[in-house]
Design an enzyme around this catalytic site. Structure first.
Site, PDB file in Angstrom:
ATOM      1  N   HIS A 369       0.840  -1.209   0.000  1.00  0.00           N
ATOM      2  CA  HIS A 369       0.000   0.000   0.000  1.00  0.00           C
ATOM      3  C   HIS A 369       0.871   1.254   0.000  1.00  0.00           C
ATOM      4  O   HIS A 369       1.091   1.873   1.033  1.00  0.00           O
ATOM      5  CB  HIS A 369      -0.915  -0.039   1.235  1.00  0.00           C
ATOM      6  CG  HIS A 369      -1.747   1.165   1.455  1.00  0.00           C
ATOM      7  ND1 HIS A 369      -2.214   1.976   0.430  1.00  0.00           N
ATOM      8  CD2 HIS A 369      -2.231   1.722   2.615  1.00  0.00           C
ATOM      9  CE1 HIS A 369      -2.936   2.968   0.957  1.00  0.00           C
ATOM     10  NE2 HIS A 369      -2.948   2.830   2.273  1.00  0.00           N
ATOM     11  N   GLY A 401      -6.802   7.726   6.690  1.00  0.00           N
ATOM     12  CA  GLY A 401      -6.304   8.138   7.992  1.00  0.00           C
ATOM     13  C   GLY A 401      -6.941   9.427   8.465  1.00  0.00           C
ATOM     14  O   GLY A 401      -7.184  10.330   7.680  1.00  0.00           O
TER      15      GLY A 401
END
Length: 414
Positions: A369, A401
């Site tokens: 990722h 996030g």
């Protein structure tokens, strides 16, 4: 069948027909490519700067489509850990890729969705008539950008007095543990999901299923044992491991809490990589004789509690489907980023979709990722899978996030 059901079916059919229909004002994809994804600090791109990776995918995406680069009007690049602010490196990469200085460039950062945000930005510019042709891309070198150097030296105490603001600083691994405990996602379930990701990716790699989406890139690589610099061609994802099972993953120690469920084998890998998607107005693509491989339909973003940021796809996907009128059953397959097995399992269960329709060739647990790259990478992967399977409608999604989710709907026209 009741009258209500008949009306619902008719509405759904109309929505699907609308999504599949081809109109001159559509935003279409004429090419989508990615680099291999390699392990940060020890993989094939450990000695390659992000602007070099970006340069290679930008050059390939327009040459593969047979497009004169002077016709590209804007380039948007997703990048989460940019050196020196990022815009200069992206501009440098575009120029080095043969894109003239008359083409504009910008970088965007919406964390793990940055590579999809860039594509959405270019699509919106085309939709509103600002441009006719543009590139949405993403890049990340977690070798060079990840770690202490990416951490701020402090935050405002006044802002941190808001609990949810402070929750934005919770380490990603702990947010995974929060999802696991809040929604009772067991370690064994997570390990089983992670093992299947590795198994699917290993099988796809062996069968050469990634070959068409990956751009082989020749780079300098320093052998850590001899310190000798050699030229290598990086053309495969080096984080993929064969033979991984739930039992083998069960032997790994928790990484974030002594009694936790998240570990190195059921979380996404720290990686390096880049991807690019070339978009155009359909009428312009047809006039120029460009190959049309797919269509961007629309995207959606949502916010979720920062302490369980990984649940984002479970709420972003229904929102984007609502905007299109599609049902979840009408989507042929889903590319949902595997930041952690905990949040991926929760999202799939919450959505009520079959695991068999998710990440057909494996996901980030097996592939890696690279933060800014993933959103663009999923599109290249999705179009490749559609070509291999005959699928038409697919959805890409990821958690973000600090507590968000993003999702987009695409149609394959291959």
């Amino acid at each position: 069948m009741s009258f209500t059901q008949r009306i619902s079916n008719l509405t759904s059919f109309s929505a699907k027909s609308k999504v599949l229909a081809q109109n001159d004002d559509d935003v279409v994809i004429v090419a989508a490519v990615r680099s291999a994804i390699t392990k940060a600090k020890k993989g094939g791109f450990k000695d390659t700067r992000p602007e070099e990776l970006l340069c290679e995918v930008l050059r390939t995406v327009y040459t593969r489509a047979g497009l004169d680069p002077s016709l590209i009007e804007d380039v948007s690049v997703g990048n989460v850990l940019p050196p020196g602010g990022g815009a200069s490196a992206a501009r440098m990469a575009a120029l080095a890729a043969g894109i003239p200085n008359t083409t504009a460039v910008n970088t965007v950062n919406r964390q793990c969705s940055s590579g999809l945000t860039s594509v959405s930005q270019i699509a919106n510019e085309i939709s509103t008539g600002q441009i006719d042709i543009g590139i949405g891309a993403g890049v990340e070198s977690m070798t060079f950008g990840f770690g202490p150097r990416a951490t701020a030296d402090g935050f405002s105490e006044k802002v941190l007095s808001c609990q949810e603001a402070e929750d934005c600083l919770i380490p990603m691994g702990i947010t995974s543990e929060n999802v696991s405990s809040d929604y009772s996602i067991s370690r064994s379930v997570q390990d089983e999901f992670a093992a299947k990701s590795f198994q699917k990716a290993a099988a796809a790699q062996k069968a050469g299923k990634f070959k068409d989406e990956i751009v082989p890139i020749k780079v300098k690589w320093v052998d850590p044992k001899t310190e000798k610099e050699v030229d290598v061609v990086v053309d495969h994802d080096d984080g993929v491991r064969d033979g991984v099972t739930a039992a083998s993953l069960g032997k790994l120690k928790p990484a974030f809490k002594e009694d936790g469920t998240t570990h190195a084998g059921n979380a996404s890998q720290v990686s390096d990589g880049a991807a690019a998607v070339l978009l155009a107005r359909r009428s312009v693509a047809k006039r120029l004789g460009l190959p049309i491989v797919g269509k961007f339909v629309t995207s959606a973003v949502v916010g979720v509690p920062p302490r369980i940021m990984g649940v984002g796809p479970a709420y972003a996907i229904p929102k984007v489907l609502e905007k299109t009128g599609l049902t979840k059953e009408e989507v042929d397959f889903y590319e949902i980023n595997e930041a952690f097995a905990s949040q991926a399992v929760f999202s799939v269960n919450k959505l009520g979709i079959p695991f068999e329709k998710v990440n057909l060739n494996g996901g980030a647990i097996a592939l890696g990722h690279p933060l800014g790259c993933t959103g663009s990478r999923q599109i290249a992967t999705g179009l490749n899978i559609a070509k291999q399977t005959g699928g038409k409608i697919f959805v890409t999604s990821m958690c973000i996030g600090s507590g968000m989710g993003m999702a987009a709907v695409f149609v394959s026209e291959q």
